[in-house]
Structure formats: C-alpha cells, structure tokens
Enzyme design. Structure first.
Site, PDB file in Angstrom:
ATOM      1  N   HIS A  41      27.857  -5.030  46.800  1.00  0.00           N
ATOM      2  CA  HIS A  41      29.094  -4.268  46.637  1.00  0.00           C
ATOM      3  C   HIS A  41      29.960  -4.302  47.883  1.00  0.00           C
ATOM      4  O   HIS A  41      31.195  -4.310  47.791  1.00  0.00           O
ATOM      5  CB  HIS A  41      28.869  -2.822  46.211  1.00  0.00           C
ATOM      6  CG  HIS A  41      30.188  -2.162  45.884  1.00  0.00           C
ATOM      7  ND1 HIS A  41      30.881  -1.404  46.800  1.00  0.00           N
ATOM      8  CD2 HIS A  41      30.978  -2.256  44.792  1.00  0.00           C
ATOM      9  CE1 HIS A  41      32.033  -1.025  46.250  1.00  0.00           C
ATOM     10  NE2 HIS A  41      32.114  -1.532  45.039  1.00  0.00           N
TER      11      HIS A  41
ATOM     12  N   ARG B 146      35.351  13.904  42.394  1.00  0.00           N
ATOM     13  CA  ARG B 146      36.278  14.049  41.262  1.00  0.00           C
ATOM     14  C   ARG B 146      35.608  14.618  40.003  1.00  0.00           C
ATOM     15  O   ARG B 146      36.297  14.993  39.062  1.00  0.00           O
ATOM     16  CB  ARG B 146      36.908  12.685  40.927  1.00  0.00           C
ATOM     17  CG  ARG B 146      37.956  12.218  41.932  1.00  0.00           C
ATOM     18  CD  ARG B 146      38.710  10.984  41.443  1.00  0.00           C
ATOM     19  NE  ARG B 146      37.846   9.846  41.234  1.00  0.00           N
ATOM     20  CZ  ARG B 146      37.555   8.913  42.148  1.00  0.00           C
ATOM     21  NH1 ARG B 146      38.069   8.994  43.367  1.00  0.00           N
ATOM     22  NH2 ARG B 146      36.759   7.905  41.866  1.00  0.00           N
TER      23      ARG B 146
ATOM     24  N   PHE C 182      37.970  -7.474  48.299  1.00  0.00           N
ATOM     25  CA  PHE C 182      39.150  -6.803  47.742  1.00  0.00           C
ATOM     26  C   PHE C 182      40.060  -6.295  48.864  1.00  0.00           C
ATOM     27  O   PHE C 182      41.280  -6.508  48.834  1.00  0.00           O
ATOM     28  CB  PHE C 182      38.720  -5.657  46.832  1.00  0.00           C
ATOM     29  CG  PHE C 182      39.882  -4.885  46.282  1.00  0.00           C
ATOM     30  CD1 PHE C 182      40.763  -5.472  45.389  1.00  0.00           C
ATOM     31  CD2 PHE C 182      40.117  -3.580  46.694  1.00  0.00           C
ATOM     32  CE1 PHE C 182      41.858  -4.767  44.906  1.00  0.00           C
ATOM     33  CE2 PHE C 182      41.199  -2.866  46.212  1.00  0.00           C
ATOM     34  CZ  PHE C 182      42.079  -3.464  45.317  1.00  0.00           C
TER      35      PHE C 182
ATOM     36  N   SER D  91      33.958   0.098  34.969  1.00  0.00           N
ATOM     37  CA  SER D  91      34.891  -0.152  36.067  1.00  0.00           C
ATOM     38  C   SER D  91      35.593  -1.476  35.809  1.00  0.00           C
ATOM     39  O   SER D  91      34.952  -2.530  35.807  1.00  0.00           O
ATOM     40  CB  SER D  91      34.110  -0.206  37.384  1.00  0.00           C
ATOM     41  OG  SER D  91      34.958  -0.507  38.460  1.00  0.00           O
TER      42      SER D  91
ATOM     43  N   HIS E  21      38.536   3.003  36.561  1.00  0.00           N
ATOM     44  CA  HIS E  21      37.152   3.224  36.170  1.00  0.00           C
ATOM     45  C   HIS E  21      37.012   4.572  35.471  1.00  0.00           C
ATOM     46  O   HIS E  21      37.896   5.422  35.534  1.00  0.00           O
ATOM     47  CB  HIS E  21      36.173   3.066  37.353  1.00  0.00           C
ATOM     48  CG  HIS E  21      36.057   4.239  38.270  1.00  0.00           C
ATOM     49  ND1 HIS E  21      35.660   4.117  39.578  1.00  0.00           N
ATOM     50  CD2 HIS E  21      36.282   5.556  38.083  1.00  0.00           C
ATOM     51  CE1 HIS E  21      35.634   5.318  40.127  1.00  0.00           C
ATOM     52  NE2 HIS E  21      35.998   6.197  39.249  1.00  0.00           N
TER      53      HIS E  21
ATOM     54  N   GLU F 179      34.821  11.669  35.187  1.00  0.00           N
ATOM     55  CA  GLU F 179      36.067  11.503  35.942  1.00  0.00           C
ATOM     56  C   GLU F 179      36.592  10.104  35.691  1.00  0.00           C
ATOM     57  O   GLU F 179      35.857   9.215  35.258  1.00  0.00           O
ATOM     58  CB  GLU F 179      35.827  11.738  37.437  1.00  0.00           C
ATOM     59  CG  GLU F 179      34.876  10.752  38.117  1.00  0.00           C
ATOM     60  CD  GLU F 179      35.551   9.532  38.705  1.00  0.00           C
ATOM     61  OE1 GLU F 179      36.792   9.499  38.819  1.00  0.00           O
ATOM     62  OE2 GLU F 179      34.831   8.571  39.044  1.00  0.00           O
TER      63      GLU F 179
END
Lengths: 353, 353
Positions: free
Chosen positions: B299, B179, B306, B219, B323, B143
C-alpha cells in the site's frame, strides 16, 4: 514497556497522542535517557568546507585541530566525524559534538584557544570555509529512538543512559512528536523567519538567527553487522532509495519546508569511511517534517522499501537504526558561516539583511 | 468545511481523533449524506461464477435475470455491475446493489420470484456458481469519501445526498476510522471467528456467519475523464502498482487479516468494460485494514505512486476516487455460496463446521 517521555517530564496532556491509550507497538525500540540533573544539552555541528582536492590536506589539518579542542576542559562528551559532498560539489567535513551541560559548552566555546582559532579562520581568508551550527535544546524539546538496546549513537552516547525497557510510543505515524515531552501541551508551531544577524555583504562571515520551533533531525543507519541477503538488500535496494530521498530534500526541500539536508557518511580519525550514514535536515517546523514523512513520495518510497525488506527478512535485522529530533526555541540556536559558499547550510534559507 | 460525521450522530468523544482539533486538510473531499429517516442500509454483492468460457452465455443470462429483479417492488436504489477473474481462474460477475431501507431489502429478498430463483440455483446443479454477500450496516457503522463533489458512486448514489461543504476529516492516516460515527466511542475491535452456519460437506451450498466488527472496503477509481499525461501516468504507472497490491491482498492477504480481495472492473449491461475499477476487500478488523494502509509495502507503493503523480500534475486531477467502508456487527452480515469453488469469498476463511 515504558513511556518514551521521562517520568519527571510527564504532565497532564492538553494535546492528545496520535494513538489510543491501549496502543502497543508491534516491535521494540528504545530511547536515550538523561540523568535528572541534565536540563539542556548542546548538539554542535562544526564544519570545514572546500572544493579543490589540493585543499584536502590543509582542510584535514584544520579539522584535526578543531577536534583536538573537544578534549579540552569542558569539552565534548562525545563527537562523530562525517563527510558530505554537497550540491555545489564542495566537501563538508563535519564534527558533530555533544555536551550534556550547555554552560560547559559555553565555557568551552569561549575558551581562549578555541575562540582564537575560530576568529583566525575569518582572518585567514583562503579557500577553506568554516561553519558552526549549534543547537542547545532543553530536555523537553528533543527525543531519540534506537532500534537496538545496545550501542547508542549521537546524543545517546553523551547521555550514557537509555530506557530500561522498550518504549510504547513508536511505530506509528506521529510518534516522533508524541515522544517530545513539550508536545504534551504545545503544538510546536513555527513562527518568525531565518535572518542574518550580522554579516559581511559578500557572506564572507555571516551569523544567522533561527526562528522559534525550527526542527532538526539526525536519522542514521549502520550496516556494519549485516551479512548476506540483508547486506545485499541494504546496498542494492535500500540505499539507492534512501539516497534519492536525501537528494530530493537537498535540492528541492525548500518547497516543502526543509531548509537543509545533508546525507552524511561517518569517517574515522584518518578519514576512512565507516559503514554508517545519516541524514541531517533542518526544517521550518516539525509539522512539515511530519508531512514529508507521512505523505511525500520520496519518504513513502524509503519507508515502503524498508518495510518490504523487514518483511522479507522476517524482522531479523542486523541493520541498526536511530534518530534524534529537536524542536528548538529561538534562543537555542546559533549559526555562523565563514567563507562558505552561498548554498551552505542555512545561508541558503536566510533573508539577507 | 464540516465534520464528516452527520450532525445527528455527533456525540462527546471518549476516543480521540488521530489529529488535533485545529487540523485542516490540504485539499478538499466530500462524503455522502443520508436523510435523517435512513438508519440502516444494505450493500449486497450478488455473484455468478464460472470457469469455462462456453458457460459465459448461460452465466450472463442468469445474471441478467438477477439484475432484472432489482427493478421489482422494494428493489435496489442503485446497482453496479463488475467483473473479476479470481486466483483460481474463475470469472465472477457481480452485481453490487444498494438499499437505503433494510426492511425493504428483506421484503425484496423474501419476494417469491427472487427467492424461487435463488433456491432453484442450488437445485439446478451444473457448473455455474452463485453467491450473495450481504452487508446491512447501521448508519453509525459506515463512512464514505469522494474526491469530487459531483457524480457519487456506490452507496452515495443510493443515498442521493452529500456533505454541503468539503469535510475536515480526511487526508491523514487514521481518518477513515475517525469518519465512522461509532468510532467516537467504540474501538471497533473484532471478536469471534468466521463460521459456516449451515452447509453441505462438499460446499455445494454453504451459509456463513461473519463475526463482530468485520470490516469491508470498496475503494474505487475512474479514469474516464483523464487525458494526455494524466491518462498515461494512470495506465502505465499507477494501475500496475495498484494491481500488484490487489494481487498481494488476494493471494497473501490472509497473513495480515484480509479474508477476501477482489480487484473488479465495472462493466455495462452488455458486459463491456468501463473505465472504472475498485478494490473490494473484507478484513478481520478495521485495525488490520489500517495497518495495511499505513505500513505495508504494497500500500505504501500505491499511495506513494499516487502522491508522486498528484505532485507531478500539481493537484489537477481528472481521475475520480471514492471509497466506502463499513464495520459490521455480527447481525449485519449474511453470506451464502452455492456451487462455488473453495477459494470463493469467505469460503476460504471459513472454519468448516
């Protein structure tokens, strides 16, 4: 492990859990269990509010009077004392009292002595504020979680029971919702708005009606038993980040669906602080609470810092954690504010009228 | 909005998505689309490795030779050049080349000139290392996601198509898995281990077999178009946190299922750095990649930073993100290392024998 949903409340799901059926949590946690006769509980927040320090003695005396009533017939099964200095600089001394029988709570609240005292607070005028925020969720509308199998907190103390084993529904994003029995078949979506039911224009006494599926969370931590490195990590790294998140929700939460946030510290009967705090927040919807937890930088900072500490300590924590979450139908909420400042509790969120 | 899963790959789910059917993402994102004739693609990472700077000219010449082969018959549909200095201080100059037809890739790789060059690298000895890491996922096993509808990256460039509309399956924890078309009916669980297939004891030339459902992610982010405050936030706040997470995965990832992590910067044909980087990591399982993303402090710090920047800029970002993720069956992977140091790529994770 066992399901966090009590056996008698399990039903065929029309709404999927957020994990697959073979999910297994990486560490244990426990939930409170109610005996089968308990169908609805009451979580009542009674507050005394003041600003000037010379009012403290008077406020404490009123608070002591209030908490003495909990011991009366039909009184609380358990209560905590906690204090918050709010954004306006007022001290809010709050008793959080729990009943496992909502009809007993109703009888207690209608008791002539308590009712007389409460009515007289409005008549007394003066510079002390009083409020009561009462939540009476049916058993299918709340959930709890505890990091340790011993020493419950909050509604868990009142219920006097916990899951025999650790539960399967935790340690994943969305598990809070999945633990609420009603979520098996209901999206728990909010509808309606917060409205002032009756009140004086100057907000000297205002009664507020909440809306369908308003969500509340009490999420606490106790560091009494921590030592050495863990204690240092909690006080110097975890607590400041937690506090920043609590202040964000208090001051800016309304942008993201948080009506009220109080970061409170437990105190004993003489007012001395204990090594226990909790965040208490009221949200427009469970979805907005979830969204804050999963995506907002303030909560990601809290959670990320916690996970960093957990890893550093190799999962050997003496810190104790718990929470209780309820999603309330409209008729399970009651709010009343007497002589409180306009930023108090749901007063801030309420549309006058 | 449309489903991220192409229409011809949708099937009745035996495994639930992590969100309810009425989920709507809060902001748009797009996916690459393959034409229906494409059933399997190849993502090939070809590397040249050296340590001493006086080898750079020789390495660059070999790399130029390699990339020239991409233009041959059955050559790559698209390729990128990127560089990483690894934990051992070696420079790894990598061409990431994409084919939309795996049989064409096989023909290309068997081409006499390329094959001859590759075989001669082993014979050449010397102090340059070479590797190729080849992934050929069937269409149901990967994906993509793009923050902008224009200017694809990676496999998206090769596929030359994207979703007409933005997709519904993003911006929630677990959306990556949802996905991947195969996730509709398959848990994508890893089995088996990384093994050396053939090789010299001293690892001068080693061919490695991956295991079932090894997961890879590329990514990336491009800050070319950012300006002013956004650019400052990216370079001073986002990038250092991103880098720390990349270094963690590189140096300690093996503890949590990450075999390999390279934090790479794009370079142009002359070796000049572009304002684009990506993390490239290989994982034992998609579940372990998910667990890092959802729960690991490194992460959570990246994602929380972010989200803080996104909020500060009120969702007006010129930063571009994308990504591509693949979960590979055993026969879709091929790894070969010639004269590389022992910490290179999957060599580190491989059980000799």
């Amino acid at each position: 492990v066992e399901s966090s949903i009590p056996e008698d409340l399990r039903c065929p799901r029309t709404r999927a859990r957020r994990v697959r059926d073979d999910y297994a949590p990486p560490y244990p946690a426990w939930v409170a269990r109610a005996s089968k006769s308990i169908r609805q509980v009451t979580m009542a927040y009674f507050g005394v509010q003041w600003k000037d320090s010379h009012l403290a003695a008077q406020a404490n005396a009123q608070f002591a009077q209030l908490t003495a009533y909990f011991a009366a017939a039909d009184g609380a099964a358990h209560f905590d004392r906690a204090v918050e200095i709010d954004a306006a600089g007022f001290t809010n001394l709050i008793a959080i009292a729990y009943w496992t029988d909502t009809t007993a709570f109703s009888r207690w609240q209608a008791d002539s002595k308590l009712a007389e005292w409460w009515e007289s607070r409005a008549a007394a005028g003066g510079r002390l504020g009083y409020f009561r925020e009462t939540f009476s969720p049916r058993i299918e509308r709340f959930e709890t979680l505890f990091s340790s199998p011993d020493r419950m907190e909050g509604i868990g103390v009142a219920l006097q029971g916990r899951s025999e084993q650790d539960v399967m529904d935790h340690a994943y994003w969305g598990s809070m919702r999945d633990r609420i029995p009603l979520s098996q078949t209901d999206a728990l979506e909010a509808s309606g708005g917060v409205i002032a039911r009756t009140g004086l224009p100057a907000s000297q006494r205002l009664r507020i009606a909440g809306h369908e599926n308003l969500a509340i969370i009490r999420s606490g931590q106790e560091w009494t038993d921590t030592e050495g490195r863990e204690r240092a990590l909690y006080t110097t790294e975890m607590e400041p980040i937690l506090r920043a998140g609590m202040v964000f929700l208090r001051d800016h939460g309304s942008q993201i669906g948080c009506y009220v946030n109080r970061y409170m510290q437990h105190v004993d009967a003489s007012g001395q602080p204990l090594q226990k705090t909790f965040g208490l927040s009221y949200w427009r919807s469970l979805a907005q609470l979830e969204h804050w937890a999963e995506f907002h930088p303030t909560h990601l900072a809290i959670f990320g810092t916690f996970m960093r500490i957990v890893k550093e300590l190799e999962f050997n924590l003496k810190l104790r954690l718990y929470h209780e979450v309820a999603v309330l139908s409209q008729d399970e909420q009651d709010y009343e504010y007497i002589n409180c400042h306009a930023g108090s509790g749901l007063l801030r969120a309420c549309n006058p009228g």
